[in-house]
Motif scaffolding. Sequence first.
Motif, PDB file in Angstrom:
ATOM      1  N   LYS A 250     -16.616  -4.775  -2.754  1.00 48.95           N
ATOM      2  CA  LYS A 250     -17.647  -5.654  -2.190  1.00 48.95           C
ATOM      3  C   LYS A 250     -17.093  -6.589  -1.126  1.00 48.95           C
ATOM      4  O   LYS A 250     -17.818  -7.304  -0.453  1.00 48.95           O
ATOM      5  N   MET A 251     -15.796  -6.609  -0.988  1.00 51.96           N
ATOM      6  CA  MET A 251     -15.183  -7.556  -0.041  1.00 51.96           C
ATOM      7  C   MET A 251     -15.426  -7.084   1.397  1.00 51.96           C
ATOM      8  O   MET A 251     -15.447  -5.889   1.667  1.00 51.96           O
ATOM      9  N   PRO A 252     -15.556  -8.035   2.322  1.00 54.74           N
ATOM     10  CA  PRO A 252     -15.857  -7.646   3.698  1.00 54.74           C
ATOM     11  C   PRO A 252     -14.751  -6.797   4.317  1.00 54.74           C
ATOM     12  O   PRO A 252     -13.573  -7.063   4.103  1.00 54.74           O
ATOM     13  N   GLY A 253     -15.166  -5.791   5.035  1.00 54.17           N
ATOM     14  CA  GLY A 253     -14.224  -4.977   5.802  1.00 54.17           C
ATOM     15  C   GLY A 253     -13.535  -3.878   5.027  1.00 54.17           C
ATOM     16  O   GLY A 253     -12.792  -3.082   5.602  1.00 54.17           O
ATOM     17  N   VAL A 254     -13.742  -3.802   3.705  1.00 54.65           N
ATOM     18  CA  VAL A 254     -13.020  -2.794   2.917  1.00 54.65           C
ATOM     19  C   VAL A 254     -13.654  -1.420   3.089  1.00 54.65           C
ATOM     20  O   VAL A 254     -14.862  -1.260   2.994  1.00 54.65           O
ATOM     21  N   LYS A 255     -12.828  -0.439   3.376  1.00 61.45           N
ATOM     22  CA  LYS A 255     -13.329   0.926   3.617  1.00 61.45           C
ATOM     23  C   LYS A 255     -13.016   1.893   2.476  1.00 61.45           C
ATOM     24  O   LYS A 255     -13.800   2.758   2.168  1.00 61.45           O
ATOM     25  N   HIS A 256     -11.833   1.780   1.940  1.00 56.63           N
ATOM     26  CA  HIS A 256     -11.422   2.706   0.877  1.00 56.63           C
ATOM     27  C   HIS A 256     -10.528   1.983  -0.118  1.00 56.63           C
ATOM     28  O   HIS A 256      -9.761   1.097   0.267  1.00 56.63           O
ATOM     29  N   VAL A 257     -10.619   2.404  -1.360  1.00 55.94           N
ATOM     30  CA  VAL A 257      -9.628   1.986  -2.360  1.00 55.94           C
ATOM     31  C   VAL A 257      -9.170   3.276  -3.033  1.00 55.94           C
ATOM     32  O   VAL A 257      -9.983   3.992  -3.620  1.00 55.94           O
ATOM     33  N   ILE A 258      -7.884   3.600  -2.875  1.00 56.29           N
ATOM     34  CA  ILE A 258      -7.424   4.872  -3.437  1.00 56.29           C
ATOM     35  C   ILE A 258      -6.081   4.706  -4.150  1.00 56.29           C
ATOM     36  O   ILE A 258      -5.290   3.821  -3.823  1.00 56.29           O
ATOM     37  N   LYS A 259      -5.889   5.603  -5.097  1.00 55.19           N
ATOM     38  CA  LYS A 259      -4.605   5.612  -5.796  1.00 55.19           C
ATOM     39  C   LYS A 259      -3.603   6.389  -4.948  1.00 55.19           C
ATOM     40  O   LYS A 259      -3.948   7.446  -4.411  1.00 55.19           O
ATOM     41  N   VAL A 275      -7.767  -0.088   1.932  1.00 55.34           N
ATOM     42  CA  VAL A 275      -7.843   0.205   3.362  1.00 55.34           C
ATOM     43  C   VAL A 275      -9.025  -0.556   3.932  1.00 55.34           C
ATOM     44  O   VAL A 275     -10.135  -0.497   3.387  1.00 55.34           O
ATOM     45  N   ALA A 276      -8.773  -1.286   5.016  1.00 49.82           N
ATOM     46  CA  ALA A 276      -9.833  -2.137   5.563  1.00 49.82           C
ATOM     47  C   ALA A 276      -9.797  -2.140   7.084  1.00 49.82           C
ATOM     48  O   ALA A 276      -8.946  -1.511   7.708  1.00 49.82           O
ATOM     49  N   ASP A 277     -10.721  -2.897   7.648  1.00 44.59           N
ATOM     50  CA  ASP A 277     -10.853  -3.046   9.100  1.00 44.59           C
ATOM     51  C   ASP A 277      -9.675  -3.725   9.772  1.00 44.59           C
ATOM     52  O   ASP A 277      -9.408  -3.515  10.937  1.00 44.59           O
ATOM     53  N   ASN A 278      -9.063  -4.653   9.041  1.00 43.50           N
ATOM     54  CA  ASN A 278      -7.931  -5.375   9.616  1.00 43.50           C
ATOM     55  C   ASN A 278      -6.985  -5.759   8.483  1.00 43.50           C
ATOM     56  O   ASN A 278      -7.330  -5.654   7.307  1.00 43.50           O
ATOM     57  N   THR A 279      -5.804  -6.177   8.859  1.00 48.46           N
ATOM     58  CA  THR A 279      -4.757  -6.426   7.868  1.00 48.46           C
ATOM     59  C   THR A 279      -5.179  -7.514   6.880  1.00 48.46           C
ATOM     60  O   THR A 279      -4.981  -7.384   5.673  1.00 48.46           O
ATOM     61  N   TRP A 280      -5.752  -8.573   7.423  1.00 42.80           N
ATOM     62  CA  TRP A 280      -6.064  -9.701   6.553  1.00 42.80           C
ATOM     63  C   TRP A 280      -7.164  -9.357   5.554  1.00 42.80           C
ATOM     64  O   TRP A 280      -7.107  -9.752   4.386  1.00 42.80           O
ATOM     65  N   ALA A 281      -8.166  -8.597   6.026  1.00 41.03           N
ATOM     66  CA  ALA A 281      -9.235  -8.180   5.102  1.00 41.03           C
ATOM     67  C   ALA A 281      -8.636  -7.379   3.947  1.00 41.03           C
ATOM     68  O   ALA A 281      -9.002  -7.555   2.780  1.00 41.03           O
ATOM     69  N   ALA A 282      -7.671  -6.505   4.266  1.00 40.33           N
ATOM     70  CA  ALA A 282      -7.029  -5.702   3.223  1.00 40.33           C
ATOM     71  C   ALA A 282      -6.248  -6.603   2.267  1.00 40.33           C
ATOM     72  O   ALA A 282      -6.298  -6.438   1.045  1.00 40.33           O
ATOM     73  N   MET A 283      -5.546  -7.578   2.824  1.00 45.88           N
ATOM     74  CA  MET A 283      -4.757  -8.491   1.985  1.00 45.88           C
ATOM     75  C   MET A 283      -5.661  -9.318   1.057  1.00 45.88           C
ATOM     76  O   MET A 283      -5.333  -9.522  -0.109  1.00 45.88           O
ATOM     77  N   GLN A 284      -6.766  -9.796   1.597  1.00 45.86           N
ATOM     78  CA  GLN A 284      -7.684 -10.595   0.795  1.00 45.86           C
ATOM     79  C   GLN A 284      -8.292  -9.760  -0.328  1.00 45.86           C
ATOM     80  O   GLN A 284      -8.363 -10.196  -1.480  1.00 45.86           O
TER      81      GLN A 284
END
Lengths: 720, 160
Positions: A250-259, A275-284
């Motif tokens: 549900k977090m903004p910018g997130v595209k995929h969550v994979i093992k 995996v997200a739109d930008n580094t910070w979105a992925a980190m958050q």
Amino acid sequence: MQQKHSIDRRAFLKLSSFTGAALTIGFYFPALGRETAAIVTASTAENLGIALNAFISIDKNGSVSILNHRSEMGQGSYQAVPQMIAEELEVSLDQVSISFAPGHQNKYGNQITGGSSTVRGAWKHLLRTGATAREMLIEAAAKIWSVPKDECYAQNGEVIHRPSNKKLGYGELVEEASKLTPPKQVVLKERKKYNLIGKPLPRQDTPLKVNGRAEFGMDKKLPGMLYAVVERSPHFLGKVKSYDDSAVKKMPGVKHVIKVHMPVFNTVREGIAIVADNTWAAMQARKALKVEWDTTGFEHLDTAALYNRMKEDLKKPGLSQRTGGNFEATFAKASKKVEAVYETPYEAHACMEPVNCVADVKEDRAEIWGPIQGPDWIQRDLADRLKIPIDKITVNMTFLGGGFGRKAFTDYTTEAALISKEIKAPVQVVWTREDDMTQGPFRPGAMYECKAGLNNGRIAAFQTKMAAQNMGHQNPGADKTSFNDSITEGLPEPYLNSIDHYSFSDIPTESPIPVMWWRSVYSSTNGFAYESFIDELAVAAEKDPLDLRRAHLRDERYLAIIDKLEEITGWKSRGKNSGWGVAITECFKSIVGEAVKVSKQADGKLKIDRIVAVMDCGWYVNPDIIKAQVEGSIVMALGAATTHATNFTDGKAVETNFHQYRMPRISDVPDMEIYIMENEEKPGGVGEPGLPPFAPALCNAIFDLTGKRIRKLPFNMNEV
Amino acid sequence: MASYKLSINGSSFSVEADPKMPLLWVLRDLLNLTGTKYGCGMSQCGACTVHLNGNAIRSCTMPVSAVGTQKITTIEGLSTDNSHTVQQAWIAEQVPQCGYCQTGQIMSAVALLKRNPNPTDRDIDMAMQGNICRCGTYPRIRKAIHKAAAMMKQPPAKGF
Ligand code: FES
Ligand code: FES
């Protein structure tokens, strides 16, 4: 040097096969394992079906392009390689541009940038390649003018006919030259005739590194590229039991969550990639991830338990590596016996550029970019894992924001490729500083037991045992009864000619912690044990530490270093109350002696007043780069000796970022005096050998000043 | 998500970003100004140093929402041709090794020299304390800052 950056790699390869318009020559190794390279033109290579090492190409404008087969991580191959080729080719450096060679085992031979080998491994081939091109251009000119070849010479990008002073630029000669067969023999220039080699020429990558234009792995962008971070098991062998990504998604910018997983030597580490739109979105988003780890089936060690194990290991005989005479008997009868145990810590590489990799994996091909020390290993590894033919895998080396051994590993590149494959998009995987610092592999910690017997002020018997994790033993199917030159690295060899009874052995300590080369490898810790112990022996023998070394290091190169240290430091007239220490080690065929002077400040705290280093790396290319490398090695050694270490609790790394893994700061580092020895020896390494002698020289100086012997690193300078 | 108008290197940029996104990632990932580096994300290393109204700050911990109309200068804004005195001094002293920390080092040095055109070794050590260099270029950084200070006194120095 053309500042308009290096030419595009593909354009280069095309240019290289366009044989008519350019002179392109390179070397290849006719038989595997052959020492002597054959030098041929691009057209011959094409006819013979040889994968040519397209090392240099001269175009119709006389511009020279070089494909560099080594990565540039700060050690200066970006400068050293063109400096060598330009010297023999008789061109100025501004006619030369350089680009990085993509990873290809067959073409470039071993491409690992490690073991301080850029110049050491390739110097003869590079010089010969430059000289061959020069001779072909001279021959082409002689043909055009119909004059004898020996009336012509090359200078500054032109061939000149001596009697008539006629001139032709290289650009005008390449077409004719490319039709010639490269001469089998070429005469290399005499050292005293060098215009470029041996000169402190400015590095050609410096302009790019003062304006932000140098492209590091972190800076690589591709169209449509996504950004990923990975939550990996904090334990070195953990597996994902279960995970909850509902909040993450549900977090903004997130595209995929994979093992995902990555290979770590003979083990596999699992993780969850966000995996997200930008580094910070992925980190958050990663913060919202919940993972349950299966961390059973392997030991959760902490630092104290690890070193206790090493202590126990030291009681075992271990794998004997070098023995001579009869140590036990001589030691037993010696008139004076000295024993000491030394301890060195685990360390993170902590490159300023954290580990990262960009991968773009398609059905039938894959391409990656990143800070990479071992492109050909990575290419092979990816071919295996992705089941894609090796020639469809391209590994591109960007600038490296530090390497120090860490980026010669294949874990991060495999992981990035697997993520790209799964999400079917180009992706950059960024390791946060915390990932970089806690996941390893680390420099192995070590414990040393040293014993020596003295007779008449000389060392009669010498023994060293090392207990440490063995790096080679981690590989799949490794023979755990073999050693890999671990214990004798860093030891000045001539000691073994003057000490009749010696024994060196390695006791591999078992642990699930992944370990890896760290700048100067085993020398980085062995040097501390050896050269601290020699100092202890000098004290026991009541000998001056330089004199004891002089008595035992009966070798021209060592004696010259000892003399030089004595001269620069004013050793004989040093004050009674000053603390001076020295150490000499050998690493990757270079010998370095260092001397450190310490004093107590008004507040009682220790201060380093002077650091002197004498480097003997034989034949060398660029003295300023060598000085910079020695300076950098000393700062890295200072950190590992006095400010940082990686500890473990419950099988996890404790230090996560620079607030805990404290780096030396500018105020900790005095100016340094670096000297380079002049001789005709073969080139030795430059990027690493300056590191091992520093810690023992510093600790020996502290002993000299305070009488306190430091046998365990790191120690706090403010608490001595 | 919110819209921001940022003044960077004398130009105006519009971005859509999470208000909490640090300026570092706005610069790097949204605006492709990759000269500013990520090193630690917690104000420990200085790799991400940029100027906010001429003062050196760590962009990794500065939320984009806090920037407002303040003028941002990044390494890309120092000069287009390496002509800034500090860049010139850095080249003259051959400071960079791997180079990764150097853009942050240079931004810290520029801010120092603006405040203090005649720094002593101690002033330099104090001002540059927050910038880590794993390659150990510290002695050369010190020399380059002294050099830049000397160069600035000789017209026609450019860049301040
Ligand atoms: S990344 Fe900002 S201080 Fe390290
Ligand atoms: S030049 Fe490499 S970290 Fe500073």
